[in-house]
Write a protein that holds these residues in place. Structure first.
Motif, mmCIF file in Angstrom:
data_model
loop_
_atom_site.group_PDB
_atom_site.id
_atom_site.type_symbol
_atom_site.label_atom_id
_atom_site.label_comp_id
_atom_site.label_asym_id
_atom_site.label_seq_id
_atom_site.Cartn_x
_atom_site.Cartn_y
_atom_site.Cartn_z
ATOM 1 N N LYS A 5 -6.852 4.920 3.578
ATOM 2 C CA LYS A 5 -6.399 5.405 2.268
ATOM 3 C C LYS A 5 -6.571 4.335 1.185
ATOM 4 O O LYS A 5 -6.949 4.649 0.058
ATOM 5 C CB LYS A 5 -4.920 5.799 2.361
ATOM 6 C CG LYS A 5 -4.623 6.886 3.372
ATOM 7 C CD LYS A 5 -3.110 7.079 3.500
ATOM 8 C CE LYS A 5 -2.758 8.025 4.630
ATOM 9 N NZ LYS A 5 -1.286 8.126 4.832
ATOM 10 N N GLU A 6 -6.223 3.128 1.518
ATOM 11 C CA GLU A 6 -6.311 2.009 0.581
ATOM 12 C C GLU A 6 -7.236 0.957 1.171
ATOM 13 O O GLU A 6 -6.804 0.049 1.878
ATOM 14 C CB GLU A 6 -4.923 1.412 0.324
ATOM 15 C CG GLU A 6 -3.964 2.342 -0.367
ATOM 16 C CD GLU A 6 -4.424 2.677 -1.781
ATOM 17 O OE1 GLU A 6 -5.150 1.854 -2.387
ATOM 18 O OE2 GLU A 6 -4.070 3.754 -2.278
ATOM 19 N N GLN A 23 -3.675 3.350 7.125
ATOM 20 C CA GLN A 23 -3.442 2.951 5.739
ATOM 21 C C GLN A 23 -4.700 2.400 5.101
ATOM 22 O O GLN A 23 -4.974 2.630 3.913
ATOM 23 C CB GLN A 23 -2.317 1.911 5.678
ATOM 24 C CG GLN A 23 -1.794 1.644 4.277
ATOM 25 C CD GLN A 23 -1.172 2.878 3.653
ATOM 26 O OE1 GLN A 23 -0.265 3.472 4.205
ATOM 27 N NE2 GLN A 23 -1.677 3.290 2.500
ATOM 28 N N ALA A 59 0.816 -1.212 0.000
ATOM 29 C CA ALA A 59 0.000 0.000 0.000
ATOM 30 C C ALA A 59 0.848 1.259 0.000
ATOM 31 O O ALA A 59 0.372 2.344 -0.371
ATOM 32 C CB ALA A 59 -0.934 -0.006 1.212
ATOM 33 N N ARG A 63 -9.057 -5.091 -5.953
ATOM 34 C CA ARG A 63 -10.311 -4.711 -5.292
ATOM 35 C C ARG A 63 -11.471 -4.637 -6.269
ATOM 36 O O ARG A 63 -12.618 -4.871 -5.901
ATOM 37 C CB ARG A 63 -10.149 -3.366 -4.580
ATOM 38 C CG ARG A 63 -9.381 -3.442 -3.275
ATOM 39 C CD ARG A 63 -9.601 -2.183 -2.457
ATOM 40 N NE ARG A 63 -9.128 -1.006 -3.168
ATOM 41 C CZ ARG A 63 -7.894 -0.522 -3.080
ATOM 42 N NH1 ARG A 63 -7.001 -1.132 -2.314
ATOM 43 N NH2 ARG A 63 -7.531 0.552 -3.766
ATOM 44 N N CYS A 69 0.335 -0.296 -5.249
ATOM 45 C CA CYS A 69 -0.973 0.283 -4.929
ATOM 46 C C CYS A 69 -1.939 0.099 -6.091
ATOM 47 O O CYS A 69 -3.123 -0.179 -5.901
ATOM 48 C CB CYS A 69 -0.818 1.778 -4.633
ATOM 49 S SG CYS A 69 -1.260 2.173 -2.950
ATOM 50 N N SER A 101 -5.580 -1.903 -6.202
ATOM 51 C CA SER A 101 -6.809 -1.347 -6.775
ATOM 52 C C SER A 101 -7.384 -2.290 -7.818
ATOM 53 O O SER A 101 -8.609 -2.504 -7.885
ATOM 54 C CB SER A 101 -6.523 0.021 -7.407
ATOM 55 O OG SER A 101 -6.081 0.933 -6.434
#
Length: 738
Positions: free
Chosen positions: A542-543, A539, A499, A512, A505, A509
C-alpha cells in the motif's frame, strides 16, 4: 524411537583434551587449528596434531569437525587453501563456518567437505536455515537463544541436521553480534579473542532511578546444564549435542562427556522408562569448571533474571578428587584398535602376513621362506616380531602362526612386512571412512555448482549522505534535508506506525518523491515475527518503499523466498562483508537484488580501502556517525531488574566500572535489547577517504535537536576542518582488530 542416535559432540583445545573426550565416549570432537579459530587463546592443534587426531578418530569410529568460525580478512585468504588441504585429504568430517566468504571459498575449492553453519551466524528461524540449505550447508548450529519448540520447527520444516549446545558457558549476546570486547578493548569475539566484558560489573538506571547499586553482573549468564533434559532434547529431533569448552582443561572435556554419554545411552536403553539423573553425577558436573549457578538455557524460556549470575560470574571451585578420577579413567595414551594377525610361512613360498580389523582385510607378501641350515626362526620369535605395533594405531589381539618348522627369513624382512601391512590396513580403514563421508555429501553439492554464476551488486549513483532514523523526532529533523539526502533508512517498526497514520502517510509520500526510503528490518527475527513480516509486506504494497536494510540471515532467507518483489536489499554492517568473497556471496543470492554493503565496524581504514579497491563495481556504505551496537540480546536488563512492563519503552543506561554510560534500547515489539556504545563514532576527519561510498549518519538515542545539529555539522561542508561539540570515538578506523 529414532534409528539414528544423537551424536555427542565434545570440545578439544589440545590433543590431550581430544583423547580424553574420545575415551570418555564422544561420537565426534570439534577443534581448532592454528588459524581462523574462534578460540584464539586455546592451545589449538598444529597441522600434524590435527591430521593425527582425524586418523585416530576415524580408526576409532569417531568424527572430527574443524572450527573455521572467525571473520577472515582479505589479506588472510591467500593461505586458506594450503591450510585446509591436509585436513581435507585426511578425511575431515565437516567444517564449522561463520564468514560467508569462507563458506563460498570452501564450497568452491573443497566441494566434498560437509559445511556446517556456526552459531556465530545467528540462525534464528526456518527461513535462515532453509536459506543455508539452499546454499549447500548440511548442518546448522542455531542461535543458543532458540526455544526447544523453535528448534523442533526448524527440524520439521527444513530436515537439516541441527547441532545445539547442551552444556557449558553461555554468551549474553547473540553469537556473532557482540562487538563489546572489540570496541571497548580491541579484542574481537568475531576473531576469537573475546575479553568477556559481560562478566564485569555494571550499574543500571531506568528513567533516572538507580538499580544494581551494589557490584552486580546483569550481563553474566549462568552456565548451561541440560543433563536432566536429555530425553526431551533427543525427542525434539536434535542431531548433535554440543558441549561448550575448548578453552577448558582436558579434565572438563572428558568428565562432562562421560556423564552425558551415560544418560544418552540410558535413554536409548530404557526409552520411556526414563532414568533419573543421579545426585552424584550432578555433583560431579558442578565440580568440573562450572560457574556457581547453572540453568537450562533458552530451551524452556526466552529470558529472565533466574538465568543471570547477578552476584558473581566466578567459577565455583573444582573438586580435586573428581578431577583425579577423570584423569585416571580417561586421560590416557592413545587407545589401540584391536586387530588379528595371521602369518603364513611355507618353505619355498613368500612369507605372508594378513591383518584383519572389523570389516577390513589386507595381505602383504615378503621374501621367499627358506629352510634353515643353522638357526631357524622359532614360531615364538616370529610372533613376537609380528606383534610389535608400537607407534601405530593398532594392537594385536590374536596372532596365529601357520608356518613350517625350521624356516628362515631375515628378521629385518619381518619388521618391514609388519610396517607395510599396518600402513595398508590403516589406509584401507580410512579410505572406507573418507569415501563414505564424501559419497554422502556428493549429492548435496549441486546447488553450489549452480551458484558459481555470481551476480554482481548493482552499481548505483555513489557519494552523498544517507541517514538512519528510529524515532519520530529524528524523522522530523531529517525532513528538512530530504533534497540533500541520497537515502533514508527507517526502522521498520516506525515505518509501520507512520504508514498507518494519515498525516504521517503524507510525509512518507513527500519523502518518496525526493529520497529513496528503505525499511530497516529488526536486528533479530524468528518464528515469533512471522505475523509481523506478513503485516509489513502487506503495508509495503500500500505504501511502497525503495528497498530493505537486511540485518540477519532469517530476513535474507525471507526476502529470497519472496524474491523481494524486485526491491533492492542493502546489507548492514552486522552481515559482515569482511572480504571480497563475502561481498560477492551476498551479490550471488538468488531472489535478492543486491544494492549496497555496509563496511564492517571491525575493519580499519586501510583494510576497508583494500576491499573497496578489489571490488570497484560494488557500492559500499560507511557509518560516518552513530553509536555502534555493542550487543544484541534475548535477555532483557529491565526484566533482570524486575522492571519489565509489557512493552512500555523506558530509558535504560548501563554504567561500567569506569563510569562509561551505555544506552540500552529495549525493543519490546520483537523482545530483544540493543546495548549501544557509550560514545558515537564520528569519522568527520576522514570523509574524503569514503568519496565513492554512501556515508551513513546513524541516529539511535539522539533527540530532534541533536539530530539536526549533527546533520548540519556533516552536511554543511565544514566537518573535515572543524571539531564537533559532542564527545566521540573513531572506533577501529586506525587500529582495527587482530
Amino acid at each position: 524411537m529414532k534409528d539414528k542416535k544423537v551424536e555427542l559432540l565434545a570440545p578439544a583445545g589440545s590433543y590431550e583434551s581430544f583423547l580424553g573426550a574420545v575415551h570418555a565416549g564422544a561420537d565426534a570432537v570439534y577443534l581448532g587449528g592454528e588459524k581462523f579459530s574462534a578460540r584464539a587463546y586455546a592451545n589449538n592443534f598444529s597441522t600434524e596434531e590435527l591430521c593425527r587426531a582425524i586418523r585416530y578418530a576415524h580408526l576409532s569410529g569417531r568424527k572430527v569437525y574443524l572450527t573455521l568460525n572467525t571473520l577472515v580478512k582479505e589479506s588472510e585468504f591467500s593461505g586458506m587453501k594450503e591450510y585446509l588441504t591436509p585436513f581435507y585429504e585426511e578425511g575431515l568430517d565437516g567444517i564449522i563456518i561463520q564468514d560467508m566468504g569462507v563458506f563460498s571459498y570452501v564450497r568452491e575449492h573443497f566441494p566434498l567437505l560437509p559445511l556446517h553453519i556456526s552459531t556465530q551466524a545467528m540462525i534464528t528461524g526456518t527461513e535462515g536455515a532453509a536459506f543455508f540449505k539452499s546454499q549447500g550447508a548440511v548442518r546448522i548450529v542455531p542461535a543458543r537463544e532458540l526455544s526447544l519448540e523453535e528448534i523442533k520447527t526448524i527440524k520439521r520444516e527444513t530436515k537439516l541436521e541441527l547441532e545445539t549446545f547442551i552444556h557449558g558457558a553461555m554468551c549474553y549476546c547473540y553469537s556473532g553480534q557482540c562487538l563489546f570486547s572489540s570496541i571497548a578493548g580491541g579484542r574481537s569475539g568475531n576473531r576469537g579473542r573475546c575479553a568477556q566484558p559481560c562478566r564485569l560489573p555494571y550499574r543500571m538506571r531506568v528513567e533516572g532511578k538507580q538499580y544494581f547499586t551494589k557490584e552486580s553482573y546483569p550481563l553474566s549468564l549462568k552456565d548451561l546444564c541440560t543433563v536432566e533434559y536429555i530425553p526431551a532434547l533427543i525427542r525434539a529431533g536434535i542431531d548433535s549435542f554440543k558441549i561448550e569448552g575448548r578453552m577448558k582443561k582436558p579434565e572438563y572435556a572428558a568428565g562432562v562427556t562421560s556423564i552425558y554419554r551415560k544418560y544418552i545411552d540410558a535413554f536409548y536403553e530404557y526409552g520411556d522408562k526414563e532414568r533419573p539423573v543421579e545426585p552424584e553425577d550432578l555433583k560431579k558436573l558442578s565440580s568440573i569448571y562450572i560457574r556457581s549457578g547453572v540453568e537450562s538455557g533458552y530451551y524452556f524460556r526466552h529470558n529472565g533474571s533466574e538465568m543471570i549470575t547477578l552476584s558473581s560470574p566466578a567459577y565455583s571451585g573444582n573438586d580435586e578428587s573428581v578431577l583425579e578420577e577423570v584423569r585416571e579413567a580417561f586421560l590416557m595414551a592413545e587407545e589401540k584398535t584391536e586387530i588379528t594377525a595371521v602369518v603364513y610361512g611355507r618353505i619355498g613360498k613368500p612369507l605372508s602376513l594378513t591383518l584383519y580389523c572389523r570389516n577390513q582385510e589386507v595381505t602383504v607378501n615378503g621374501p621367499v621362506v627358506e629352510a634353515s641350515l643353522k638357526q631357524p626362526v622359532e614360531h615364538s620369535v616370529l610372533k613376537e616380531r609380528i606383534c610389535r605395533f608400537g607407534n601405530t594405531f593398532f594392537e594385536v589381539k590374536e596372532c596365529r602362526i601357520q608356518a613350517d618348522e625350521n624356516i628362515f627369513v631375515p628378521l629385518k624382512a619381518i619388521n618391514e612386512l609388519r610396517r607395510e601391512a599396518a600402513a595398508l590396513l590403516e589406509d584401507a580403514i580410512l579410505k572406507q571412512k573418507n569415501d563414505t563421508v564424501k559419497n554422502n555429501f556428493a549429492g548435496k553439492t549441486k546447488k553450489a555448482e549452480i551458484l558459481k554464476e555470481k551476480k554482481k551488486p548493482a552499481v548505483k549513483e555513489p557519494a552523498g549522505f544517507c541517514v538512519f532514523v528510529s524515532t519520530p523526532e529524528q524523522w522530523e529533523a531529517c525532513r528538512k534535508k530530504f533534497n540533500a539526502l541520497r537515502r533514508i533508512y527507517m526502522d521498520s517498526d516506525l515505518y509501520l506506525k507512520m504508514a498507518q497514520d494519515t498525516k504521517r502517510c503524507m510525509e512518507l509520500s513527500e519523502c518518496r518523491n525526493k529520497t529513496p526510503l528503505f525499511a530497516a528490518l529488526p536486528f533479530v527475527a524468528g518464528k515469533r515475527d512471522e505475523v509481523y513480516f506478513e503485516k509489513l509486506w502487506e503495508q509495503i504494497k500500500k505504501e511502497p518503499i525503495a528497498g530493505f536494510l537486511v540485518r540477519n540471515f532469517e530476513e535474507l532467507g525471507w526476502l529470497a523466498k519472496r524474491k523481494s518483489s524486485g526491491l533492492p536489499a542493502a546489507f548492514d554492517a552486522g552481515m559482515y562483508g569482511f572480504n571480497e568473497s563475502a561481498v560477492r556471496f551476498f551479490g550471488s543470492v538468488e531472489g535478492i537484488c543486491p544494492d549496497t554493503v555496509c563496511l564492517p565496524y571491525e575493519l580499519n581504514l586501510r583494510e576497508k580501502k583494500q576491499l573497496m579497491k578489489q571490488t570497484p563495481d560494488v557500492l559500499y556504505e560507511q557509518v560516518v556517525y552513530g553509536r555502534i551496537p555493542m550487543m544484541v540480546t534475548a535477555n532483557c536488563v529491565l526484566k533482570t531488574a524486575g522492571r519489565c512492563q509489557d512493552g512500555i519503552t523506558k530509558t535504560v543506561t548501563l554504567t561500567d566500572r569506569y563510569r562509561h554510560d551505555f544506552p540500552v534500547e529495549t525493543v519490546c515489539s520483537h523482545c530483544y535489547n540493543v546495548i549501544w556504545n557509550c560514545l558515537p563514532v564520528s569519522l568527520h576527519k576522514s570523509l574524503q577517504e569514503y568519496e565513492g561510498c554512501l556515508k551513513r549518519l546513524q541516529f539511535t538515542t539522539e533527540t530532534a535537536a541533536q539530530t539536526e545539529q549533527i546533520l548540519d555539522f556533516f552536511m554543511d561542508g565544514g566537518a573535515e576542518e572543524s571539531e564537533p561539540d559532542f564527545a566521540y570515538t573513531t572506533g577501529h578506523e586506525k587500529r582495527g582488530v587482530e
